[in-house]
Design a protein around this motif. Sequence first.
Motif, PDB file in Angstrom:
ATOM      1  N   TRP A  79      -2.470  -4.284  22.442  1.00 21.24           N
ATOM      2  CA  TRP A  79      -1.174  -4.187  21.762  1.00 21.24           C
ATOM      3  C   TRP A  79      -0.106  -4.990  22.508  1.00 21.24           C
ATOM      4  O   TRP A  79       0.635  -5.763  21.914  1.00 21.24           O
ATOM      5  CB  TRP A  79      -0.788  -2.717  21.657  1.00 21.24           C
ATOM      6  N   HIS A  80      -0.039  -4.819  23.816  1.00 18.61           N
ATOM      7  CA  HIS A  80       0.986  -5.517  24.595  1.00 18.61           C
ATOM      8  C   HIS A  80       0.718  -7.018  24.663  1.00 18.61           C
ATOM      9  O   HIS A  80       1.664  -7.817  24.646  1.00 18.61           O
ATOM     10  CB  HIS A  80       1.087  -4.913  25.993  1.00 18.61           C
ATOM     11  N   LEU A  81      -0.530  -7.401  24.736  1.00 22.57           N
ATOM     12  CA  LEU A  81      -0.851  -8.827  24.682  1.00 22.57           C
ATOM     13  C   LEU A  81      -0.419  -9.421  23.356  1.00 22.57           C
ATOM     14  O   LEU A  81       0.141 -10.526  23.300  1.00 22.57           O
ATOM     15  CB  LEU A  81      -2.359  -9.043  24.888  1.00 22.57           C
ATOM     16  N   ALA A  82      -0.670  -8.701  22.278  1.00 21.88           N
ATOM     17  CA  ALA A  82      -0.279  -9.177  20.947  1.00 21.88           C
ATOM     18  C   ALA A  82       1.232  -9.340  20.838  1.00 21.88           C
ATOM     19  O   ALA A  82       1.724 -10.326  20.272  1.00 21.88           O
ATOM     20  CB  ALA A  82      -0.783  -8.214  19.870  1.00 21.88           C
ATOM     21  N   GLN A  83       1.985  -8.398  21.385  1.00 20.21           N
ATOM     22  CA  GLN A  83       3.442  -8.512  21.358  1.00 20.21           C
ATOM     23  C   GLN A  83       3.914  -9.739  22.138  1.00 20.21           C
ATOM     24  O   GLN A  83       4.819 -10.459  21.700  1.00 20.21           O
ATOM     25  CB  GLN A  83       4.073  -7.240  21.932  1.00 20.21           C
ATOM     26  N   LEU A  84       3.306  -9.948  23.286  1.00 21.47           N
ATOM     27  CA  LEU A  84       3.670 -11.116  24.085  1.00 21.47           C
ATOM     28  C   LEU A  84       3.378 -12.405  23.320  1.00 21.47           C
ATOM     29  O   LEU A  84       4.207 -13.323  23.275  1.00 21.47           O
ATOM     30  CB  LEU A  84       2.904 -11.086  25.411  1.00 21.47           C
ATOM     31  N   TYR A  85       2.194 -12.470  22.696  1.00 21.31           N
ATOM     32  CA  TYR A  85       1.833 -13.663  21.923  1.00 21.31           C
ATOM     33  C   TYR A  85       2.768 -13.860  20.730  1.00 21.31           C
ATOM     34  O   TYR A  85       3.142 -14.986  20.395  1.00 21.31           O
ATOM     35  CB  TYR A  85       0.395 -13.556  21.428  1.00 21.31           C
ATOM     36  N   SER A  86       3.156 -12.767  20.099  1.00 25.74           N
ATOM     37  CA  SER A  86       4.018 -12.883  18.923  1.00 25.74           C
ATOM     38  C   SER A  86       5.376 -13.469  19.274  1.00 25.74           C
ATOM     39  O   SER A  86       5.930 -14.266  18.512  1.00 25.74           O
ATOM     40  CB  SER A  86       4.195 -11.512  18.260  1.00 25.74           C
ATOM     41  N   THR A  87       5.925 -13.078  20.427  1.00 22.05           N
ATOM     42  CA  THR A  87       7.226 -13.623  20.814  1.00 22.05           C
ATOM     43  C   THR A  87       7.140 -15.128  21.073  1.00 22.05           C
ATOM     44  O   THR A  87       8.146 -15.832  20.988  1.00 22.05           O
ATOM     45  CB  THR A  87       7.764 -12.941  22.082  1.00 22.05           C
ATOM     46  N   GLN A  88       5.924 -15.604  21.374  1.00 21.42           N
ATOM     47  CA  GLN A  88       5.720 -17.026  21.607  1.00 21.42           C
ATOM     48  C   GLN A  88       5.202 -17.736  20.355  1.00 21.42           C
ATOM     49  O   GLN A  88       4.845 -18.904  20.403  1.00 21.42           O
ATOM     50  CB  GLN A  88       4.715 -17.218  22.759  1.00 21.42           C
ATOM     51  N   LYS A  89       5.154 -16.998  19.251  1.00 20.11           N
ATOM     52  CA  LYS A  89       4.659 -17.513  17.973  1.00 20.11           C
ATOM     53  C   LYS A  89       3.208 -17.980  18.061  1.00 20.11           C
ATOM     54  O   LYS A  89       2.784 -18.874  17.332  1.00 20.11           O
ATOM     55  CB  LYS A  89       5.562 -18.637  17.449  1.00 20.11           C
ATOM     56  N   ARG A  90       2.456 -17.309  18.904  1.00 17.09           N
ATOM     57  CA  ARG A  90       1.012 -17.578  19.021  1.00 17.09           C
ATOM     58  C   ARG A  90       0.291 -16.547  18.145  1.00 17.09           C
ATOM     59  O   ARG A  90      -0.382 -15.651  18.614  1.00 17.09           O
ATOM     60  CB  ARG A  90       0.593 -17.483  20.484  1.00 17.09           C
ATOM     61  N   TYR A  91       0.465 -16.716  16.845  1.00 18.76           N
ATOM     62  CA  TYR A  91       0.060 -15.675  15.909  1.00 18.76           C
ATOM     63  C   TYR A  91      -1.457 -15.518  15.793  1.00 18.76           C
ATOM     64  O   TYR A  91      -1.946 -14.412  15.562  1.00 18.76           O
ATOM     65  CB  TYR A  91       0.672 -15.938  14.536  1.00 18.76           C
ATOM     66  N   THR A  92      -2.199 -16.598  15.945  1.00 19.17           N
ATOM     67  CA  THR A  92      -3.652 -16.486  15.885  1.00 19.17           C
ATOM     68  C   THR A  92      -4.163 -15.578  16.997  1.00 19.17           C
ATOM     69  O   THR A  92      -5.018 -14.703  16.777  1.00 19.17           O
ATOM     70  CB  THR A  92      -4.309 -17.872  16.003  1.00 19.17           C
ATOM     71  N   GLU A  93      -3.633 -15.771  18.201  1.00 16.91           N
ATOM     72  CA  GLU A  93      -4.035 -14.933  19.332  1.00 16.91           C
ATOM     73  C   GLU A  93      -3.523 -13.507  19.162  1.00 16.91           C
ATOM     74  O   GLU A  93      -4.210 -12.542  19.529  1.00 16.91           O
ATOM     75  CB  GLU A  93      -3.503 -15.544  20.634  1.00 16.91           C
ATOM     76  N   ALA A  94      -2.326 -13.374  18.600  1.00 13.59           N
ATOM     77  CA  ALA A  94      -1.782 -12.035  18.361  1.00 13.59           C
ATOM     78  C   ALA A  94      -2.661 -11.256  17.392  1.00 13.59           C
ATOM     79  O   ALA A  94      -2.957 -10.079  17.603  1.00 13.59           O
ATOM     80  CB  ALA A  94      -0.363 -12.142  17.816  1.00 13.59           C
ATOM     81  N   VAL A  95      -3.087 -11.919  16.319  1.00 13.24           N
ATOM     82  CA  VAL A  95      -3.967 -11.273  15.340  1.00 13.24           C
ATOM     83  C   VAL A  95      -5.266 -10.837  15.988  1.00 13.24           C
ATOM     84  O   VAL A  95      -5.761  -9.717  15.759  1.00 13.24           O
ATOM     85  CB  VAL A  95      -4.233 -12.212  14.148  1.00 13.24           C
ATOM     86  N   ALA A  96      -5.840 -11.690  16.832  1.00  8.98           N
ATOM     87  CA  ALA A  96      -7.112 -11.355  17.483  1.00  8.98           C
ATOM     88  C   ALA A  96      -6.972 -10.093  18.334  1.00  8.98           C
ATOM     89  O   ALA A  96      -7.846  -9.214  18.313  1.00  8.98           O
ATOM     90  CB  ALA A  96      -7.580 -12.526  18.336  1.00  8.98           C
ATOM     91  N   GLU A  97      -5.865  -9.989  19.064  1.00 10.85           N
ATOM     92  CA  GLU A  97      -5.657  -8.809  19.903  1.00 10.85           C
ATOM     93  C   GLU A  97      -5.382  -7.564  19.054  1.00 10.85           C
ATOM     94  O   GLU A  97      -5.860  -6.469  19.358  1.00 10.85           O
ATOM     95  CB  GLU A  97      -4.498  -9.045  20.869  1.00 10.85           C
ATOM     96  N   LEU A  98      -4.606  -7.731  17.990  1.00 16.09           N
ATOM     97  CA  LEU A  98      -4.287  -6.594  17.133  1.00 16.09           C
ATOM     98  C   LEU A  98      -5.508  -6.105  16.363  1.00 16.09           C
ATOM     99  O   LEU A  98      -5.630  -4.900  16.095  1.00 16.09           O
ATOM    100  CB  LEU A  98      -3.160  -6.969  16.170  1.00 16.09           C
ATOM    101  N   GLU A  99      -6.386  -6.999  16.003  1.00 17.15           N
ATOM    102  CA  GLU A  99      -7.623  -6.572  15.339  1.00 17.15           C
ATOM    103  C   GLU A  99      -8.448  -5.694  16.271  1.00 17.15           C
ATOM    104  O   GLU A  99      -9.048  -4.698  15.850  1.00 17.15           O
ATOM    105  CB  GLU A  99      -8.421  -7.788  14.881  1.00 17.15           C
ATOM    106  N   LYS A 100      -8.475  -6.042  17.552  1.00 19.09           N
ATOM    107  CA  LYS A 100      -9.205  -5.228  18.530  1.00 19.09           C
ATOM    108  C   LYS A 100      -8.513  -3.893  18.747  1.00 19.09           C
ATOM    109  O   LYS A 100      -9.169  -2.847  18.867  1.00 19.09           O
ATOM    110  CB  LYS A 100      -9.329  -5.997  19.846  1.00 19.09           C
ATOM    111  N   ALA A 101      -7.171  -3.921  18.819  1.00 17.69           N
ATOM    112  CA  ALA A 101      -6.428  -2.670  18.982  1.00 17.69           C
ATOM    113  C   ALA A 101      -6.640  -1.762  17.774  1.00 17.69           C
ATOM    114  O   ALA A 101      -6.798  -0.540  17.914  1.00 17.69           O
ATOM    115  CB  ALA A 101      -4.938  -2.970  19.170  1.00 17.69           C
ATOM    116  N   HIS A 102      -6.641  -2.348  16.583  1.00 16.81           N
ATOM    117  CA  HIS A 102      -6.834  -1.573  15.357  1.00 16.81           C
ATOM    118  C   HIS A 102      -8.244  -0.992  15.294  1.00 16.81           C
ATOM    119  O   HIS A 102      -8.432   0.153  14.860  1.00 16.81           O
ATOM    120  CB  HIS A 102      -6.588  -2.462  14.155  1.00 16.81           C
TER     121      HIS A 102
END
Length: 204
Positions: A79-102
């Motif tokens: 979750w925290h990695l995804a938030q960090l990626y989102s602030t950097q607009k690294r949405y592909t990486e954010a999605v990958a982390e959020l899919e694992k969190a979900h």
Amino acid sequence: QVELMKRLWTEDNVTYKGKFYNVENLTLGPRPIQKPHPPIWTGGSAEVALKRAGKLKEAEDALKHARELSKGKDRDVHWHLAQLYSTQKRYTEAVAELEKAHAAAPDDAEITYGLGQAYALLGKKDEALKISNDLSKRQDVYLPKEAAYLFALLGEKEQAIAILQKAADNHTMSVAELKTDPRLTELRKDPRIGELLQKIGLSQ
């Protein structure tokens, strides 16, 4: 403070003048075993905190290290990695982390909303819409700000505003964050949001 600590961990006779701390010819001992210094963690979920974390490569490295230690099973790390990626607009990486969190916490509505929002930001509108529809059917979920943001990303502005208006009528305190949450900048341009903020005792 971070800059000062890094210098004290790695240098002798440090002289530093900053906003909060001033030192002169200071040497710290004993030195940390880890080289060049221990990993630096930063915490917080506010935008300013996440941007600060995003500037520190150590934050990302530390989270990745924690992910390895947990063997990818700690939803909070993802979750925290995804938030960090989102602030950097690294949405592909954010999605990958959020899919694992979900996958680790499928009933966590905040994570699920986050995944839907990340899908929308990545342009995967069908996946985002499915999540929105699924969450709308759950009687145990009430996160109006997250729902409104997801609808806004999906181009459903009227639905987003309707959700926030209903939340204001119900005196939902989290709506107060509408004034400061940078994700909702576009929604705040609508005059109805100004009226809503006045209704709950805030102003634009």
